[in-house]
Design an enzyme around this catalytic site. Structure first.
Site, PDB file in Angstrom:
ATOM      1  N   HIS A  96       0.999  -1.190  -0.052  1.00  0.00           N
ATOM      2  CA  HIS A  96       0.041   0.018   0.138  1.00  0.00           C
ATOM      3  C   HIS A  96       0.954   1.160   0.043  1.00  0.00           C
ATOM      4  O   HIS A  96       0.494   2.428   0.366  1.00  0.00           O
ATOM      5  CB  HIS A  96      -1.007  -0.078   1.140  1.00  0.00           C
ATOM      6  CG  HIS A  96      -2.286  -0.619   0.920  1.00  0.00           C
ATOM      7  ND1 HIS A  96      -2.196  -2.146   0.157  1.00  0.00           N
ATOM      8  CD2 HIS A  96      -3.519  -0.400   0.505  1.00  0.00           C
ATOM      9  CE1 HIS A  96      -3.387  -2.415  -0.070  1.00  0.00           C
ATOM     10  NE2 HIS A  96      -4.312  -1.379   0.333  1.00  0.00           N
ATOM     11  N   ASP A 159      -5.929   4.762  10.070  1.00  0.00           N
ATOM     12  CA  ASP A 159      -7.176   4.980   9.692  1.00  0.00           C
ATOM     13  C   ASP A 159      -7.721   3.656   8.786  1.00  0.00           C
ATOM     14  O   ASP A 159      -8.924   3.813   8.804  1.00  0.00           O
ATOM     15  CB  ASP A 159      -7.656   6.325   8.822  1.00  0.00           C
ATOM     16  CG  ASP A 159      -7.323   7.338   9.555  1.00  0.00           C
ATOM     17  OD1 ASP A 159      -7.038   7.468  10.621  1.00  0.00           O
ATOM     18  OD2 ASP A 159      -6.945   8.425   8.745  1.00  0.00           O
ATOM     19  N   GLU A 275      -9.037  14.186  14.783  1.00  0.00           N
ATOM     20  CA  GLU A 275      -8.633  14.240  13.320  1.00  0.00           C
ATOM     21  C   GLU A 275      -9.263  15.549  12.865  1.00  0.00           C
ATOM     22  O   GLU A 275     -10.073  15.999  13.654  1.00  0.00           O
ATOM     23  CB  GLU A 275      -8.723  13.168  12.370  1.00  0.00           C
ATOM     24  CG  GLU A 275      -7.885  11.798  12.852  1.00  0.00           C
ATOM     25  CD  GLU A 275      -7.826  11.042  11.592  1.00  0.00           C
ATOM     26  OE1 GLU A 275      -8.215  11.259  10.477  1.00  0.00           O
ATOM     27  OE2 GLU A 275      -6.952  10.040  11.739  1.00  0.00           O
TER      28      GLU A 275
HETATM   29  P1  FAD Z   1       4.427  -1.823   1.892  1.00  0.00           P
HETATM   30  O1  FAD Z   1       3.649  -0.869   0.904  1.00  0.00           O
HETATM   31  O2  FAD Z   1       4.281  -3.282   1.296  1.00  0.00           O
HETATM   32  O3  FAD Z   1       5.856  -1.542   2.418  1.00  0.00           O
HETATM   33  C1  FAD Z   1       6.300  -0.372   2.812  1.00  0.00           C
HETATM   34  C2  FAD Z   1       7.853  -0.368   2.858  1.00  0.00           C
HETATM   35  O4  FAD Z   1       7.924  -0.985   4.285  1.00  0.00           O
HETATM   36  C3  FAD Z   1       8.611  -0.836   1.961  1.00  0.00           C
HETATM   37  O5  FAD Z   1       9.881  -0.236   1.812  1.00  0.00           O
HETATM   38  C4  FAD Z   1       8.744  -2.255   2.383  1.00  0.00           C
HETATM   39  O6  FAD Z   1       9.975  -2.805   1.973  1.00  0.00           O
HETATM   40  C5  FAD Z   1       8.680  -2.006   3.872  1.00  0.00           C
HETATM   41  N1  FAD Z   1       8.278  -3.193   4.641  1.00  0.00           N
HETATM   42  C6  FAD Z   1       7.164  -3.966   4.374  1.00  0.00           C
HETATM   43  N2  FAD Z   1       6.817  -5.051   5.523  1.00  0.00           N
HETATM   44  C7  FAD Z   1       8.140  -4.987   6.188  1.00  0.00           C
HETATM   45  C8  FAD Z   1       8.651  -5.608   7.324  1.00  0.00           C
HETATM   46  N3  FAD Z   1       8.021  -6.539   7.811  1.00  0.00           N
HETATM   47  N4  FAD Z   1       9.771  -5.434   7.869  1.00  0.00           N
HETATM   48  C9  FAD Z   1      10.650  -4.208   7.560  1.00  0.00           C
HETATM   49  N5  FAD Z   1      10.140  -3.299   6.397  1.00  0.00           N
HETATM   50  C10 FAD Z   1       9.198  -3.842   5.815  1.00  0.00           C
HETATM   51  N6  FAD Z   1      -0.243   5.522   7.095  1.00  0.00           N
HETATM   52  C11 FAD Z   1      -0.620   5.843   8.325  1.00  0.00           C
HETATM   53  O7  FAD Z   1       0.279   6.017   9.306  1.00  0.00           O
HETATM   54  N7  FAD Z   1      -1.880   6.166   8.646  1.00  0.00           N
HETATM   55  C12 FAD Z   1      -3.049   6.004   8.033  1.00  0.00           C
HETATM   56  O8  FAD Z   1      -4.262   6.074   8.244  1.00  0.00           O
HETATM   57  C13 FAD Z   1      -2.747   5.286   6.784  1.00  0.00           C
HETATM   58  N8  FAD Z   1      -3.785   4.853   6.013  1.00  0.00           N
HETATM   59  C14 FAD Z   1      -3.675   4.490   4.561  1.00  0.00           C
HETATM   60  C15 FAD Z   1      -4.839   4.261   3.913  1.00  0.00           C
HETATM   61  C16 FAD Z   1      -4.480   3.700   2.771  1.00  0.00           C
HETATM   62  C17 FAD Z   1      -5.909   3.361   1.675  1.00  0.00           C
HETATM   63  C18 FAD Z   1      -3.303   3.570   2.059  1.00  0.00           C
HETATM   64  C19 FAD Z   1      -2.949   2.963   0.835  1.00  0.00           C
HETATM   65  C20 FAD Z   1      -2.030   3.845   2.930  1.00  0.00           C
HETATM   66  C21 FAD Z   1      -2.441   4.248   4.232  1.00  0.00           C
HETATM   67  N9  FAD Z   1      -1.193   4.468   4.914  1.00  0.00           N
HETATM   68  C22 FAD Z   1      -1.475   5.176   6.292  1.00  0.00           C
HETATM   69  C23 FAD Z   1       0.182   4.624   4.742  1.00  0.00           C
HETATM   70  C24 FAD Z   1       0.548   3.146   5.045  1.00  0.00           C
HETATM   71  O9  FAD Z   1       0.774   3.151   6.321  1.00  0.00           O
HETATM   72  C25 FAD Z   1       2.069   2.797   4.320  1.00  0.00           C
HETATM   73  O10 FAD Z   1       1.929   2.808   2.859  1.00  0.00           O
HETATM   74  C26 FAD Z   1       2.283   1.497   4.774  1.00  0.00           C
HETATM   75  O11 FAD Z   1       3.675   1.300   4.077  1.00  0.00           O
HETATM   76  C27 FAD Z   1       1.958   0.315   4.223  1.00  0.00           C
HETATM   77  O12 FAD Z   1       1.867  -0.754   4.790  1.00  0.00           O
HETATM   78  P2  FAD Z   1       1.932  -1.967   3.640  1.00  0.00           P
HETATM   79  O13 FAD Z   1       2.039  -3.281   4.462  1.00  0.00           O
HETATM   80  O14 FAD Z   1       1.151  -2.086   2.463  1.00  0.00           O
HETATM   81  O15 FAD Z   1       3.591  -1.728   3.267  1.00  0.00           O
END
Ligand code: FAD
Length: 529
Positions: A96, A159, A275
């Site tokens: 994400h 969120d 918020e």
């Molecule tokens: P990925 O996109 O898969 O990875 C993000 C980064 O983290 C990459 O560099 C990856 O290599 C690294 N990574 C992933 N897993 C690990 C692991 N286990 N150990 C070490 N590194 C790792 N953020 C907020 O803080 N608050 C919010 O309310 C919020 N709302 C969101 C709503 C939506 C619809 C979306 C799309 C994003 C939102 N985000 C929010 C952002 C979100 O927290 C970040 O994009 C986060 O990285 C997404 O987590 P993911 O698991 O998809 O990570």
């Protein structure tokens, strides 16, 4: 046989690209075949990790690892570390990110989330000790479901709950509870981490604290989180969810700042979640993040005497904890609201189960998905803005650059810096209070110029340029930069620490290359700070 050939082909590509000196057959023989049955090279799996929520970056890795245990990850990272030139290894949570942060062209993507083909350990709740141990790829929604069985829940949220624990802890993890409990990274007791050398390290504030602080907010640069021990509280049963409207920006921010200043007060004398969002165009009073205002009772901006085009909505909740009932909540809410200066008669209130409140964005996601509006490019921009400059930001951006069109929700809420641990790798502005401003916009190709990816990306650039010229010292949250110089500016005084952590825990620059912080070609002694 075909799968074997594909695997061999992928390994050969690894060797061509990064110059491994191992003989491919040897590599296949000693490592991959027997030790990495979870390594996949079929086009479908490769494709599935080649893009992300942002839909603006597409990068195919050479292979995908579907690990079952921390050991599987450690073995792969060790192989990358010990081979003469290494190859990249990127953990992918739920993908994400916006700008390809979990993608890599020159290596392997580790799929951290649960699937039908892997069997990670399930969340383990220690109810007496008030914490839960979870696999790094666990989604927050599943963490919540497991803890609710014990009447417990994590304290600090995002969120949206379909994000992985490792992914949000690599950034910070923020929502309306952060003013009180701090970000998610402030609510972790212990981690298991695989460093860029392949070592498995259990760490906390007291044990291996250097690794612990490095990976929290570390953008995946210093290690892969495979287990997190997360603090819990007794779960509220229900939530009173309130929105009130403002036309005056300083009245809005003064109220928000007043409410977050109550963080040390007893529970009954403060809200649980704070918020807010900006309403620039009328259609968006009910934005996709939540359909709160009833469609049968639409709120007309023009009817509120706003005098301009911009309105601000404060969004707050009060939790029903053990012993609360609607009368006690009424009294507590009334006592707090009477100190606020919102437009009279613009209170909108609803009551709902805690789970429904926390999972509110998912409902909106389902609606957007059904209209084909989820899988579109998302040129999101998230900024931390120092409190002292938030009104300049309002004038220059909400009332200036954005004019009358937002193309998506814009969140704005303040947080207390003292709830953030300075030792973590995340950077925030240098003031006691700073705001998150999140421009969560979707690009559409429907003929309207102002909704195109080009237009929105241009606006983002204008916003960053404006901040730079007006000397508003914003920090990007979920940062994205393309040059090392920009990353050094982003980290500011913290850069030497970040660099030292990288050299210590991932000296071959193997991990999370999609963040583009450390260019493999750059020479350390060319750095200046
Ligand atoms: P990925 O996109 O898969 O990875 C993000 C980064 O983290 C990459 O560099 C990856 O290599 C690294 N990574 C992933 N897993 C690990 C692991 N286990 N150990 C070490 N590194 C790792 N953020 C907020 O803080 N608050 C919010 O309310 C919020 N709302 C969101 C709503 C939506 C619809 C979306 C799309 C994003 C939102 N985000 C929010 C952002 C979100 O927290 C970040 O994009 C986060 O990285 C997404 O987590 P993911 O698991 O998809 O990570």
């Amino acid at each position: 046989m075909a799968a074997k050939l594909l695997l061999l082909f992928a390994i050969c590509r690894l060797i061509v690209i990064v110059g491994l000196t191992l003989n491919p057959n040897e590599l296949f023989h000693v490592g991959i075949k027997s030790q990495y049955p979870q390594l996949i090279v079929n086009p479908h799996d490769i494709e599935s990790v080649s893009t992300d929520f942002g839909k603006m970056t597409f990068t195919k890795p050479l292979a995908v690892l579907n690990p079952e245990t921390t050991n599987d990850i450690s073995k792969l990272v060790k192989l990358a570390y010990e081979s003469p030139h290494g190859f990249a290894v990127s953990a992918r949570g739920h993908g994400h990110s916006i700008n390809g942060q979990s993608q890599t062209a020159n290596g392997v993507v580790i799929k951290m989330t649960r699937s039908s083909t892997n069997h990670h350990s399930m969340p383990k709740v220690f109810d007496k000790l008030m914490y839960v141990d979870v696999w790094g790829g666990e989604l927050w929604i599943d963490v919540l479901k497991s803890t609710l069985k014990y009447g417990l829940a994590p304290k600090s949220w995002t969120d949206y709950l379909y994000l992985s624990v490792g992914g949000t802890l690599s950034n910070a993890g923020i929502s309306g509870q952060a003013f009180n409990h701090g970000p998610q990274i402030s609510n972790v007791h212990e981690l298991d981490v695989v460093t860029g050398k392949g070592d498995i390290v259990t760490c906390s504030k007291d044990t291996n604290p250097d690794v612990f602080h490095a990976v929290l907010g570390g953008l995946g640069q210093f290690g892969i989180i495979t287990r997190a021990r997360i603090a819990l509280e007794h779960s509220p049963q229900r939530v009173r969810w309130i929105r009130v409207l403002y036309s005056n920006f300083s009245a809005f921010t003064q109220d928000q700042e007043y409410l977050i200043s109550l963080h040390n007060q007893p529970r009954s004398k403060k809200f649980d979640y704070i918020e807010g969002f900006v309403i620039v165009d009328e259609g968006l009073i009910n934005n996709w993040r939540s359909s709160f205002f009833s469609p049968k009772n639409p709120v007309k901006i023009s009817s509120l005497g706003a005098g301009g085009n911009v309105l601000y909505c404060l969004e707050i909740t009060k939790n029903y904890y053990e012993g609360s009932n609607s009368d006690t909540i009424d009294q507590e809410v009334e006592a707090l609201l009477k100190n606020l200066n919102y437009i009279p008669a613009t209170e909108f209130t609803t009551d709902l189960p805690y789970m429904d409140f926390l999972d509110r964005v998912h409902k909106a996601e389902l609606k957007l998905r059904s209209k084909g509006l989820w899988e579109v490019p998302h040129p999101w921009l998230n900024l931390f803005v120092p409190k002292s400059r938030i009104s300049d930001f309002d004038k220059g951006v909400f009332k200036g650059i954005l004019g009358n069109k937002t193309s998506g929700p814009i969140l704005i809420y303040p947080m207390n810096k003292n709830k953030w641990d300075e030792k973590s790798s995340v950077v925030t502005p240098d003031e006691d209070v700073f705001y998150l401003v999140a421009l969560l916009r979707s690009a559409l190709d429907n003929g309207e110029e102002t909704l195109t990816l080009k237009h929105l990306s241009n606006e983002n650039r204008k916003i960053l340029k404006f901040c730079k010229e007006a000397k508003i010292e914003v920090k990007q949250y979920l940062p994205h930069y393309t040059t090392q110089k920009e990353w050094m500016d982003h980290y500011g005084d913290k850069w030497p620490k970040i660099y030292q952590r990288k050299m210590e825990f991932d000296p071959k620059l193997i991990l999370a290359t999609g963040q583009r912080i450390f260019d493999p070609n750059f020479a350390p002694n060319a750095m200046s700070w």
